[in-house]
Design an enzyme around this catalytic site. Sequence first.
Site, PDB file in Angstrom:
ATOM      1  N   ASP A   1       0.861  -1.205   0.000  1.00  0.00           N
ATOM      2  CA  ASP A   1       0.000   0.000   0.000  1.00  0.00           C
ATOM      3  C   ASP A   1       0.890   1.246   0.000  1.00  0.00           C
ATOM      4  O   ASP A   1       0.645   2.200  -0.751  1.00  0.00           O
ATOM      5  CB  ASP A   1      -0.881   0.063   1.253  1.00  0.00           C
ATOM      6  CG  ASP A   1      -1.819  -1.121   1.411  1.00  0.00           C
ATOM      7  OD1 ASP A   1      -3.017  -0.933   1.291  1.00  0.00           O
ATOM      8  OD2 ASP A   1      -1.331  -2.243   1.660  1.00  0.00           O
TER       9      ASP A   1
ATOM     10  N   THR B   1      -6.808  -4.695   0.871  1.00  0.00           N
ATOM     11  CA  THR B   1      -5.550  -5.046   1.565  1.00  0.00           C
ATOM     12  C   THR B   1      -5.719  -6.293   2.433  1.00  0.00           C
ATOM     13  O   THR B   1      -4.839  -7.161   2.454  1.00  0.00           O
ATOM     14  CB  THR B   1      -5.073  -3.863   2.441  1.00  0.00           C
ATOM     15  OG1 THR B   1      -4.922  -2.732   1.590  1.00  0.00           O
ATOM     16  CG2 THR B   1      -3.745  -4.162   3.108  1.00  0.00           C
TER      17      THR B   1
END
Length: 305
Positions: free
Chosen positions: A50, A121
């Site tokens: 990320d 995620t």
Amino acid sequence: MASTAPVIMRIMASSIQTAKLAGGIIRDVLKQGDLGIVDKGKNDPQTEADRSAQRCIIASLTKKFPGVKIIGEEGGSDLNVCDDWLVEDLDEEFLQKSCPAEWRDAKPEDFVIWVDPLDGTAEYTQGYVEHVTVLIGIAVKDAAVGGIIHQPFYQQPDGELGRTIWGLKGLGTGGFTHSLAPPGEFIITTTRSHSNALHQQALNAFPATKILKVGGAGFKVLQLLEGKAHAYVFATPGCKKWDTCAPEAVLEAQGGFLTDINGKNYSYNADVEHVNRQGVLASVGENHSELVYKIPRKVREAVGV
Ligand code: AMP
Ligand code: MG
Ligand code: MG
């Protein structure tokens, strides 16, 4: 051609290339194995993928479009990145397309770019990598107008990994084949990790023949676009503007709708609250208002209060 194309066409063409590089970074972090997981909140992890994908995207777009406001999920990022992470080129095929008249004169200060460098995620850390997307949403004034949804782990028929879907309102979509979900069934796509009692009541309001529980706003909208589901229902706050800007633009460029659960579009100017307090309802090929009214008013009124 590149330098004379309208700003929106150059932002779209640059975002297509940037999303592809970010997808490569996301694959590399997984391959190398140390995900560097940090918990941002309950059921809200962040990984090295990320952070790195966001740095690549924000640094590249900031350098190319210095006058454009860019908001990324992972907050302020160090923009001092290696040259390998700076995307200079534009997608030439996209640039050849004609700019819809309504966006031709939009100026850099009219835009906000909403970046979710890695949507899904939790699924990325759990091995459901096909749910992962890179989302770059382009808003003009208040409205979600253009979007890129890149799937880093999508397997192409020739074995190559990754595909990039785009949509621009007034122009259309590209990078996938649109189909409508099967008639005679009603398939809902929804969260696999952020449910609650109210959300369950909203789901119960539909005569669903199947409920698909998958990760990420990007992946759920792809399921609508590819005819795997009729509606995306999420009746709790939790999704943010970077989750919905790109999916909304792509879906609406295909004739669908992405709204809150009362049927109202979200605003995407730079000053809005990041959380989508009134949940998400999305569909394509359906009567969207009818879907809104299927959810009991008392359930709709209680979401986000
Ligand atoms: P989901 O449908 O649960 O996969 O969520 C779609 C997107 O919204 C993902 O980026 C999630 O991280 C985010 N999201 C949804 N609900 C929450 C929540 N309660 N807390 C944090 N993030 C959330
Ligand atoms: Mg997300
Ligand atoms: Mg994310």
